[in-house]
Motif scaffolding. Sequence first.
Motif, short mmCIF file in Angstrom:
data_model
loop_
_atom_site.label_atom_id
_atom_site.label_comp_id
_atom_site.label_asym_id
_atom_site.label_seq_id
_atom_site.Cartn_x
_atom_site.Cartn_y
_atom_site.Cartn_z
N UNK A 189 0.80 -1.22 0.00
CA UNK A 189 0.00 0.00 0.00
C UNK A 189 0.83 1.26 0.00
N UNK A 190 0.13 2.37 -0.16
CA UNK A 190 0.76 3.70 -0.18
C UNK A 190 -0.23 4.71 0.40
N UNK A 191 0.28 5.55 1.33
CA UNK A 191 -0.51 6.66 1.86
C UNK A 191 -0.11 7.94 1.14
N UNK A 192 -1.10 8.76 0.78
CA UNK A 192 -0.85 10.04 0.11
C UNK A 192 -1.36 11.14 1.03
N UNK A 193 -0.43 11.84 1.67
CA UNK A 193 -0.81 12.82 2.69
C UNK A 193 -1.28 14.11 2.05
N UNK A 194 -2.45 14.58 2.50
CA UNK A 194 -2.93 15.91 2.14
C UNK A 194 -2.46 16.94 3.15
N UNK A 195 -2.36 16.54 4.41
CA UNK A 195 -1.90 17.40 5.50
C UNK A 195 -1.44 16.48 6.63
N UNK A 196 -1.13 17.08 7.76
CA UNK A 196 -0.72 16.28 8.91
C UNK A 196 -1.88 15.45 9.47
N UNK A 197 -3.12 15.82 9.15
CA UNK A 197 -4.28 15.15 9.73
C UNK A 197 -5.04 14.28 8.72
N UNK A 198 -4.78 14.43 7.42
CA UNK A 198 -5.61 13.77 6.42
C UNK A 198 -4.73 13.15 5.35
N UNK A 199 -5.10 11.90 4.93
CA UNK A 199 -4.34 11.21 3.90
C UNK A 199 -5.27 10.29 3.13
N UNK A 200 -4.87 9.98 1.89
CA UNK A 200 -5.58 9.02 1.05
C UNK A 200 -4.82 7.69 1.13
N UNK A 201 -5.57 6.63 1.39
CA UNK A 201 -4.96 5.30 1.54
C UNK A 201 -5.32 4.45 0.34
N UNK A 202 -4.32 3.86 -0.30
CA UNK A 202 -4.53 2.92 -1.41
C UNK A 202 -3.81 1.62 -1.09
N UNK A 203 -4.44 0.49 -1.44
CA UNK A 203 -3.88 -0.79 -1.03
C UNK A 203 -4.34 -1.89 -1.98
N UNK A 204 -3.46 -2.85 -2.23
CA UNK A 204 -3.78 -4.05 -3.01
C UNK A 204 -3.25 -5.26 -2.23
N UNK A 205 -3.93 -6.38 -2.39
CA UNK A 205 -3.51 -7.58 -1.67
C UNK A 205 -3.82 -8.83 -2.48
N UNK A 206 -3.06 -9.86 -2.21
CA UNK A 206 -3.30 -11.18 -2.80
C UNK A 206 -3.12 -12.21 -1.70
N UNK A 207 -3.76 -13.35 -1.90
CA UNK A 207 -3.64 -14.40 -0.89
C UNK A 207 -4.48 -15.60 -1.23
#
Length: 327
Positions: free
Chosen positions: A240-258
């Motif tokens: 995954x990767x977090x994309x910070x907008x500010x110190x309090x807010x971020x966009x979270x993207x994630x992929x998984x397999x299993x």
Amino acid sequence: MKLSIIYLVPLLFIFAFSLSATDLDHLENRIDQMLERLNKVENSKTTPPSPPVTPIMKEELPSVDFPPLPPPITNRSSEETETSKTFNRLESRIDELLQRLELTQNTAPAYQPSPELQPEQSLEELPTVDLETDPSVYSRTYSLPEDSSPQDIKVPSLPKNRFNFYIGLSIPNDSTFSESGNHNLEFGNGFEIGIEYNRMFEDESYIGAFIEGKFFDTESLAGNTEKGDNRLVNLGFTLGQDWSFSELLALKTQASIGTSITHYEIESENYSQSDLAFHYSFLIGLEFRWNEFWQSSVYYELDGRSAADRIDYQSFHQIGIETGIGF
């Protein structure tokens, strides 16, 4: 002060012819006392050196106004009376002068020598640089002293590990059941619950692992009402990767397999079977960071599994909330 005394002496001689010898002796004695005190003041060792005196030009000398002489005396008695008044006035002025000259060792200002002036420190002359003719000025590089190097500034490290717990609504899509032909299989809404561990990096990317469970019911088979309890247990790895907008807010993207451990039940067909399948998922969420150790997020996830036994491929939609702590 001496100048005033000099002007007073002629005045004393003017009235000397009308004074008695005793009065003159007394006046002379008082004047001697005044001069003696003046000499003591001048010769005192505690007197600080007088500043340089600017010579006064002749035209700048102060003028002295003598009191007007008394009118001519017509008789002896009036002469004695006027002389006595003048004498008393003169004596009172001398007394005032003596009182002003009452300087003692304790009250005299002590002389304090001024500190020696240190020679001015020589300043090193700086070289003169001509900015127009010296091209090396534009190619020079400068660096901060070693003591103030940014590498010496220790920034508090952020948590490198994160442990999350999540729960949400699971909406299964339709699938097909293969038994003497393909039959449409429908499922009711359920829920999912899971935990995951992430290892964070400086660029806010992360890798991790997860385990989750989905629970939902069978509703119909080929248009007929059906019953059955179904569950999936999924486990695998995340990236995954977090994309910070500010110190309090971020966009979270994630992929998984299993891997997905499946179990389906169809009551009318007496079907109850478990199997293994391939699992995948994609997630996007909005993350709220309450502080550097605690964060929460709302997310949407699309996941699915491959065919398992007689149950064909199936996908799911999830909407849920997640919270986690860093350490």
